[in-house]
Design a protein around this motif. Structure first.
Motif, PDB file in Angstrom:
ATOM      1  N   LYS A  66       0.830  -1.205   0.000  1.00  0.00           N
ATOM      2  CA  LYS A  66       0.000   0.000   0.000  1.00  0.00           C
ATOM      3  C   LYS A  66       0.866   1.258   0.000  1.00  0.00           C
ATOM      4  O   LYS A  66       0.624   2.199  -0.769  1.00  0.00           O
ATOM      5  N   ALA A  67       1.894   1.269   0.867  1.00  0.00           N
ATOM      6  CA  ALA A  67       2.775   2.437   0.952  1.00  0.00           C
ATOM      7  C   ALA A  67       3.526   2.648  -0.357  1.00  0.00           C
ATOM      8  O   ALA A  67       3.671   3.781  -0.833  1.00  0.00           O
ATOM      9  N   TYR A  68       4.002   1.550  -0.956  1.00  0.00           N
ATOM     10  CA  TYR A  68       4.733   1.675  -2.215  1.00  0.00           C
ATOM     11  C   TYR A  68       3.804   2.136  -3.333  1.00  0.00           C
ATOM     12  O   TYR A  68       4.202   2.916  -4.205  1.00  0.00           O
ATOM     13  N   GLY A  69       2.554   1.662  -3.302  1.00  0.00           N
ATOM     14  CA  GLY A  69       1.586   2.107  -4.297  1.00  0.00           C
ATOM     15  C   GLY A  69       1.322   3.598  -4.204  1.00  0.00           C
ATOM     16  O   GLY A  69       1.229   4.293  -5.227  1.00  0.00           O
ATOM     17  N   GLU A  70       1.210   4.113  -2.968  1.00  0.00           N
ATOM     18  CA  GLU A  70       1.005   5.548  -2.773  1.00  0.00           C
ATOM     19  C   GLU A  70       2.224   6.338  -3.249  1.00  0.00           C
ATOM     20  O   GLU A  70       2.090   7.413  -3.843  1.00  0.00           O
ATOM     21  N   TYR A  71       3.422   5.792  -2.980  1.00  0.00           N
ATOM     22  CA  TYR A  71       4.653   6.444  -3.437  1.00  0.00           C
ATOM     23  C   TYR A  71       4.714   6.473  -4.967  1.00  0.00           C
ATOM     24  O   TYR A  71       5.079   7.488  -5.569  1.00  0.00           O
ATOM     25  N   GLU A  72       4.331   5.349  -5.596  1.00  0.00           N
ATOM     26  CA  GLU A  72       4.324   5.295  -7.060  1.00  0.00           C
ATOM     27  C   GLU A  72       3.345   6.306  -7.646  1.00  0.00           C
ATOM     28  O   GLU A  72       3.650   6.973  -8.644  1.00  0.00           O
ATOM     29  N   ASP A  73       2.164   6.419  -7.035  1.00  0.00           N
ATOM     30  CA  ASP A  73       1.175   7.386  -7.520  1.00  0.00           C
ATOM     31  C   ASP A  73       1.708   8.810  -7.422  1.00  0.00           C
ATOM     32  O   ASP A  73       1.468   9.638  -8.309  1.00  0.00           O
ATOM     33  N   TYR A  74       2.432   9.100  -6.329  1.00  0.00           N
ATOM     34  CA  TYR A  74       2.979  10.447  -6.142  1.00  0.00           C
ATOM     35  C   TYR A  74       4.094  10.729  -7.153  1.00  0.00           C
ATOM     36  O   TYR A  74       4.187  11.829  -7.706  1.00  0.00           O
ATOM     37  N   MET A  75       4.935   9.711  -7.409  1.00  0.00           N
ATOM     38  CA  MET A  75       6.099   9.908  -8.270  1.00  0.00           C
ATOM     39  C   MET A  75       5.788   9.735  -9.753  1.00  0.00           C
ATOM     40  O   MET A  75       6.589  10.144 -10.602  1.00  0.00           O
ATOM     41  N   PRO A  77       3.892  11.194 -12.081  1.00  0.00           N
ATOM     42  CA  PRO A  77       4.023  12.335 -12.998  1.00  0.00           C
ATOM     43  C   PRO A  77       5.470  12.749 -13.237  1.00  0.00           C
ATOM     44  O   PRO A  77       5.819  13.183 -14.339  1.00  0.00           O
ATOM     45  N   TYR A  78       6.318  12.613 -12.200  1.00  0.00           N
ATOM     46  CA  TYR A  78       7.716  13.015 -12.340  1.00  0.00           C
ATOM     47  C   TYR A  78       8.480  12.078 -13.275  1.00  0.00           C
ATOM     48  O   TYR A  78       9.453  12.490 -13.916  1.00  0.00           O
ATOM     49  N   LEU A  79       8.053  10.816 -13.335  1.00  0.00           N
ATOM     50  CA  LEU A  79       8.766   9.826 -14.137  1.00  0.00           C
ATOM     51  C   LEU A  79       8.234   9.725 -15.561  1.00  0.00           C
ATOM     52  O   LEU A  79       8.963   9.330 -16.472  1.00  0.00           O
ATOM     53  N   GLU A  80       6.960  10.071 -15.755  1.00  0.00           N
ATOM     54  CA  GLU A  80       6.345   9.866 -17.064  1.00  0.00           C
ATOM     55  C   GLU A  80       6.189  11.147 -17.876  1.00  0.00           C
ATOM     56  O   GLU A  80       5.955  11.084 -19.082  1.00  0.00           O
ATOM     57  N   LYS A  81       6.286  12.307 -17.233  1.00  0.00           N
ATOM     58  CA  LYS A  81       6.086  13.570 -17.939  1.00  0.00           C
ATOM     59  C   LYS A  81       7.248  14.521 -17.675  1.00  0.00           C
ATOM     60  O   LYS A  81       7.904  14.428 -16.638  1.00  0.00           O
ATOM     61  N   PRO A  82       7.488  15.450 -18.598  1.00  0.00           N
ATOM     62  CA  PRO A  82       8.445  16.518 -18.285  1.00  0.00           C
ATOM     63  C   PRO A  82       7.903  17.359 -17.121  1.00  0.00           C
ATOM     64  O   PRO A  82       6.693  17.567 -17.012  1.00  0.00           O
ATOM     65  N   VAL A  83       8.787  17.820 -16.260  1.00  0.00           N
ATOM     66  CA  VAL A  83       8.375  18.595 -15.092  1.00  0.00           C
ATOM     67  C   VAL A  83       9.134  19.915 -15.075  1.00  0.00           C
ATOM     68  O   VAL A  83      10.369  19.936 -15.134  1.00  0.00           O
TER      69      VAL A  83
END
Length: 548
Positions: A66-75, A77-83
């Motif tokens: 669950k914690a890793y899933g929340e971390y993945e959701d937060y991260m 946009p940073y990994l898949e899109k230009p920021v």
């Protein structure tokens, strides 16, 4: 003639009552079965203990997922899109009573200063570009621009020289010849390394499951005792529990360690898990141009097996004439969750408690408490590394306390405590951290400070906006040291905003690998003229530092 009609009452069907009775029996028996399972009326202490280990591990695995899933959701946009992000550091205040007028001027200027960092990152293309600006009294003083991609790193100081200076890893042979510097073929990223060593949860479970079975099979009924009616009580939290004690004699511990080591030595899955990550990292480094001497799989396997042969020899040669035991005491609740665990040695008389590991994992409703500690088994009061987190989370509000302690020779070398207050309402999160820190310097003298951090973050349609402030106070500072400092930090992030790194040409850049004397002269002349212009435009600032 009177005729008597014999009327027999209709026979009631037994089907429905039997169905009802059967259903009731199933419910009752099912309820009793559930009660028996919950209260473990027919289970041995060993079975209760092993079930508790399994249930606790399942919950731990679920919490991690669950914690890793929340971390993945937060991260994500940073990994898949230009920021694109803009970060401002301002209101830098240093609380210090300085007798030096020049130093006091620096502090006054620092308070009016602002540092602005513009950053553009595209993880998919391994590209970064941005600039750092220094503002003083609402005026931009100087800028440094930079960019980075797979093979190029460049920078520019536009107030002093109009062109970029850059290095290209494709010129690595030139750098080696001119400067004796060995450069890689490409710049590695955090994402590259994580991809090389990542392990799936299913893969870990598959590898570790046989070792759990070996441990479970090695436990004998005589090693496990159960004490009912015990109370778990820690930091205001209370729960009815059962105390389970598992003991290992020297012979039993030696036998278990031997089984585990022999299994690991012959375990192809475990070997492949370790070797594959080693090979992935070595290949990544070699392909990127870094010097690495990768050993063959056969040599790696030989070293792998030799390490376990050495371990097995140490186990075999270890003495077993001591009466000292290894004891583990766990408190378990009615749902087979392990609330606390303590591992200790008992001493030769089996009457001592020399703990070397303890943990608490309590979670009920809105309340949670986690604590993990490693102790020096020879003298538990002499050395300790511990982490603790206590929190109550309800209706989007969290109140908690965190601590991290490293203690050596009864003195803390690092002691951090923090109270946490946070609120989440819709797309906005805000909160405050109050903290205190004690550290020992190289002379083992304590240095103490305290302060607070406030923050707020708002999720927008295409990014995140955040504001924070930091305040730090030093306890008992030396006369020539500041009493404290404070600053503010503001950040705005936008997802999906494309970045462009300018192409390096002779008109806008200088290749540092092929820098000529003529270019050096050009740089010196332009930079010298720009420096004079800079001093004239900022004459007031320069004069402040020239005045006594």
């Amino acid at each position: 003639m009177e005729t008597t009609t014999s009327v027999n009452p209709p026979r009631k069907s037994l089907k429905k009552p039997l169905l009802i009775a059967g259903a009731a029996a199933v419910v009752v028996l099912g309820g009793l079965g559930t009660a028996y399972a919950k209260f473990d009326l027919f289970k041995s202490p060993k079975t209760i203990y092993l079930q508790s280990e399994a249930e606790s591990m399942l919950k731990f695995s679920s919490d991690i997922s669950k914690a890793y899933g929340e971390y993945e959701d937060y991260m994500k946009p940073y990994l898949e899109k230009p920021v694109h992000s803009t970060t401002e550091l301002s209101d830098i205040t240093v609380d210090a009573a300085l007798t030096d007028p020049q130093a006091q001027k620096v502090l006054e200027l620092l308070k009016s200063a602002k540092i602005v960092v513009q950053s553009n990152i595209d993880e998919q293309k391994n590209q970064q570009q941005g600039n750092l600006e220094v503002h003083l009294k609402d005026k931009k003083l100087a800028t440094m621009e930079f960019f980075l991609n797979d093979t190029q790193l460049g920078f520019r100081l536009p107030e002093f020289y109009s062109k970029y200076g850059y290095m290209d890893l494709k010129d690595r042979d030139v750098f080696k010849e001119k400067f004796g510097q060995e450069l890689p073929k490409r710049f590695l990223t955090y994402r590259d390394l994580m991809k090389a060593v990542q392990i799936s949860q299913d893969e870990v479970k598959s590898v570790l499951a046989p070792y759990a079975l070996i441990y479970a099979d090695s436990i004998q009924d005589s090693q496990v005792t159960l004490n009912k009616g015990v109370s778990f009580s820690e930091e205001g939290f209370q729960e009815n529990a059962r105390e389970i004690t598992v003991t290992f004699t020297q012979e039993e511990a030696k036998a278990l360690a031997t089984k585990l080591a022999e299994k690991a030595k012959a375990d192809e899955k475990l070997f492949d898990l370790i070797y594959t990550r080693y090979h992935n990292v070595a290949t990544l480094l070699a392909d990127s141009g870094y010097k690495v001497e990768e050993i063959s799989k056969e040599e790696f396997k030989k070293n792998y097996e030799q390490s376990f042969d050495n371990l097995l020899k140490e186990i075999k040669d270890s003495a077993t004439d001591s009466k000292e035991q290894l004891k583990m005491v766990v408190l378990v609740d009615g749902d087979h969750q392990i609330l606390s665990r303590k591992l200790m040695f008992t001493g030769n008389d089996n009457k001592q408690e020399q703990p070397f590991f303890s943990s608490i994992t309590y979670q009920k409703g809105a309340d949670s408490l986690y604590r993990y500690a490693l102790h020096n088994p020879e003298d538990p009061a002499d050395g300790e590394v511990s982490y603790a987190f206590k929190a109550t989370e309800q209706n989007g509000k969290t109140n908690g306390k965190l601590s991290l302690l490293v203690k050596n020779n009864e003195q803390p070398t690092f002691d951090l405590t923090s109270t946490i207050e946070s609120v989440k309402e819709g797309q906005k999160s805000s909160g405050k951290y109050d903290f205190a820190l004690v550290m020992a310097d190289k002379y083992n003298q304590p240095m103490a400070l305290n302060g607070n951090i406030t923050f707020s973050e708002t999720k927008t349609d295409n990014g995140r906006d955040s504001d924070s402030s930091v305040k730090v106070n030093f306890d008992n500072p030396l006369p020539d040291m500041p009493k404290g400092f404070s600053l503010k930090l503001k950040s705005k992030q936008e997802f999906g905003k494309a970045l462009e790194i300018p192409a390096m040409t002779a008109d806008n850049s200088v290749n540092l690998a092929n820098l000529t004397e003529e270019q050096m002269m050009e740089i010196q002349q332009e930079a010298g003229t720009a420096a004079q212009k800079f001093m004239m435009e900022n004459a007031e600032l320069v004069q402040q530092f020239m005045q006594p």
